[in-house]
Design a protein around this motif. Structure first.
Motif, PDB file in Angstrom:
ATOM      1  N   GLN A 265      -1.473   9.333   0.719  1.00 57.28           N
ATOM      2  CA  GLN A 265      -1.761   7.774   1.345  1.00 57.28           C
ATOM      3  C   GLN A 265      -0.939   7.616   2.219  1.00 57.28           C
ATOM      4  O   GLN A 265       0.135   8.074   2.461  1.00 57.28           O
ATOM      5  N   VAL A 266      -1.111   6.332   3.014  1.00 55.64           N
ATOM      6  CA  VAL A 266      -0.111   5.788   4.053  1.00 55.64           C
ATOM      7  C   VAL A 266       0.185   4.505   3.643  1.00 55.64           C
ATOM      8  O   VAL A 266      -0.546   3.528   3.284  1.00 55.64           O
ATOM      9  N   GLU A 267       1.591   4.162   3.258  1.00 57.07           N
ATOM     10  CA  GLU A 267       1.972   2.861   3.038  1.00 57.07           C
ATOM     11  C   GLU A 267       1.269   2.068   1.703  1.00 57.07           C
ATOM     12  O   GLU A 267       0.808   1.069   2.106  1.00 57.07           O
ATOM     13  N   MET A 271      -5.467   6.818   3.786  1.00 53.56           N
ATOM     14  CA  MET A 271      -5.626   6.694   5.000  1.00 53.56           C
ATOM     15  C   MET A 271      -6.976   6.745   5.691  1.00 53.56           C
ATOM     16  O   MET A 271      -7.753   7.554   5.189  1.00 53.56           O
ATOM     17  N   ASN A 277      -4.520   2.941   9.615  1.00 48.83           N
ATOM     18  CA  ASN A 277      -3.460   3.771   9.380  1.00 48.83           C
ATOM     19  C   ASN A 277      -3.691   5.311   9.161  1.00 48.83           C
ATOM     20  O   ASN A 277      -3.118   6.012   8.647  1.00 48.83           O
ATOM     21  N   ASP A 308       2.567   9.261  -0.926  1.00 47.35           N
ATOM     22  CA  ASP A 308       2.620   8.011  -0.366  1.00 47.35           C
ATOM     23  C   ASP A 308       3.427   8.160   0.879  1.00 47.35           C
ATOM     24  O   ASP A 308       4.730   8.345   0.879  1.00 47.35           O
ATOM     25  N   TRP A 309       2.972   8.470   2.188  1.00 52.24           N
ATOM     26  CA  TRP A 309       3.926   8.507   3.501  1.00 52.24           C
ATOM     27  C   TRP A 309       4.169   7.046   3.852  1.00 52.24           C
ATOM     28  O   TRP A 309       3.385   6.120   3.933  1.00 52.24           O
ATOM     29  N   THR A 310       5.659   6.870   3.800  1.00 50.66           N
ATOM     30  CA  THR A 310       6.026   5.398   4.279  1.00 50.66           C
ATOM     31  C   THR A 310       6.957   5.667   5.532  1.00 50.66           C
ATOM     32  O   THR A 310       7.684   6.821   5.456  1.00 50.66           O
TER      33      THR A 310
END
Length: 465
Positions: A265-267, A271, A277, A308-310
């Motif tokens: 996931q992203v933030e 995605m 995103n 989760d990419w943040t």
């Protein structure tokens, strides 16, 4: 010898890993379809299985592991890209493979021993398809060859679903020439404008699933040790691979251990281009996020958990790597590893635990900076490299450093104002804020020099602007 334990998707248990041949541990990872840049999610299995590769080579020997990752270079998306651009398919796939290599190299991922292209194994796919027909597991209809799912009683065991449940939950239009809605394509016809090859069933091209079965058999044999990929490939791709490979070679095991990494996931959100995103690995690299930073963020989460990419994680990873590179400066990698880190990775690739151990080692080194710790530094460096961090040549991003020219100019202005007013409060406050952000300040009558320290924090610096 260290005992490696891996969670086998097929048995749903963590099992002690026992290779078929300890002198030749064999691993296959499903690779990309090469028509466009690799997105961030594509990088997760590459990094996960790169760590596994490093662990296997450490435990069994550098020359005792064979790693295969394929390129799908025959696909309807590739055909569509060629039609839209007017470019030859081979030009598109060659270019995309070059992009992929550059992006995965930047993440510190070792190249596999073999990177087969599907188009180089068409003959093997045709042979396997013919064999499945001869054994009663596939049938030809209207120019297609389809696998008969009902002929394989174990179909669905990998994903834990029965064929009838799959049919009940399906929301796809079923081709009228299928005997069963779950039957899948092994070979399909090609028209004059679509890439194709001659076969006993007419000019056509392979279905997606048959390619990995044919290539893994050609390069690793009927039975091999580990097969992996993202959890999104568990069904139908890997389920179909098992069916066709086990039916073509019923005396063999195909892959004994199946490993699947969870999604990205992203933030906190899936995605998606529609959410704005979605980005590629190259987007991050060109945007100033070093490949080593991307890798460390991925390793913070266990491969079987959603990741989760943040932006906060990326900043944390960058600050950590700056400290670790500084601590390891001048250290010699003599191959002596921390036993705790090896044990953590051997426990189903517990990369998060291994990173915690590295953090503890780094704290010990920092607290004992005044004494000679060259042995401990060497162990720290070697252990980090088992995770694919602090690799030779991966520190180029450090030398570039952040652009601190604006902050230096502001310091000069504040100093001049302080000298004129005899009020140094603003100057001292800004210097304190820079120091808190991990910036080293050198001021003299000739000017100002600013450099990032190992504890540099880009987020704190940005907050000063």
């Amino acid at each position: 010898m260290v005992e490696i334990k891996l969670t086998n998707t097929r048995t749903r248990r963590k099992e002690a890993f026992a290779p078929i041949d300890p002198a030749n541990v064999r691993m296959y990872l499903c690779g990309p379809t090469v028509y466009d840049r690799a997105h961030l999610g594509n990088a997760r299995p590459v990094i996960v299985f790169d760590v596994l590769l490093r662990l296997l080579r450490h435990v069994h020997g550098e020359g005792c592991v064979t790693y295969v990752r394929n390129f799908t270079d025959v696909d309807d998306k590739i055909n569509a890209r060629a039609a839209a651009t007017g470019r030859p398919i081979r030009d598109i796939t060659d270019e995309t493979i070059g992009w992929y290599h550059a992006d995965m190299d930047a993440l510190g991922a070792a190249r596999p021993d073999h990177e087969p292209r599907a188009t180089d194994y068409i003959a093997q796919m045709v042979d396997m398809t013919g064999e499945l027909i001869a054994k009663g597991h596939a049938y030809e209809t209207e120019g297609h060859v389809l696998f008969d799912v009902r002929s394989f009683p174990d179909y669905g065991k990998l994903s834990g679903r029965s064929v009838d449940d799959m049919i009940a939950g399906a929301r796809v239009e079923v081709a009228p020439f299928k005997r069963d809605p779950m039957d899948f394509v092994l070979w399909k016809p090609s028209d004059a404008d679509t890439s194709g090859w001659d076969s006993p069933w007419g000019r056509g091209r392979p279905g997606w699933h048959i390619e990995c079965s044919a290539m893994s058999k050609a390069l690793l044999g009927d039975s091999f040790d580990i097969h992996g990929g993202g959890i999104d490939l568990q069904f139908p791709h890997h389920e179909n691979e098992i069916a066709q490979s086990c039916c073509a070679s019923p005396q063999a095991d195909f892959a004994r251990v199946w490993l699947h990494n969870e999604m990205l996931q992203v933030e906190g959100r899936k995605m998606s281009k529609s959410l704005g995103n979605f980005f590629t690995v190259r987007d991050l690299l060109d945007g100033g996020t070093p490949g080593e930073v991307i890798r460390l963020v991925f390793l913070m989460t266990h491969y079987r958990k959603p990741m989760d990419w943040t932006a906060d994680k990326a900043r944390e990873a960058e600050a950590t790597l700056r400290k670790w590179h500084a601590l390891a400066a001048g250290a010699q990698d003599r191959g002596h590893l921390d036993a705790g880190i090896v044990d953590l990775l051997a426990d189903d690739l517990n990369t998060a635990g291994a990173l915690s151990r590295l953090h503890a080692m780094a704290r010990d080194l920092a607290e004992n900076a005044t004494r000679d710790c060259h042995v401990e530094k060497g162990i720290f460096l070697s252990s980090a490299r088992l995770l694919g961090l602090l690799l030779p040549g991966m520190d180029g991003w450090l030398s570039a450093g952040p652009d601190l020219s604006a902050q230096a100019a502001r310091l000069v202005r504040l100093r001049d104002e302080a000298k004129a007013s005899r009020d140094f409060a603003a100057l001292d406050a800004f210097k304190a804020a820079l120091t808190d952000a991990g910036v080293i300040i050198r001021m003299n009558r000739d000017g100002v020099e600013l450099d990032p320290s190992p504890s540099f924090d880009a987020a704190k610096l940005a907050a000063l602007s």
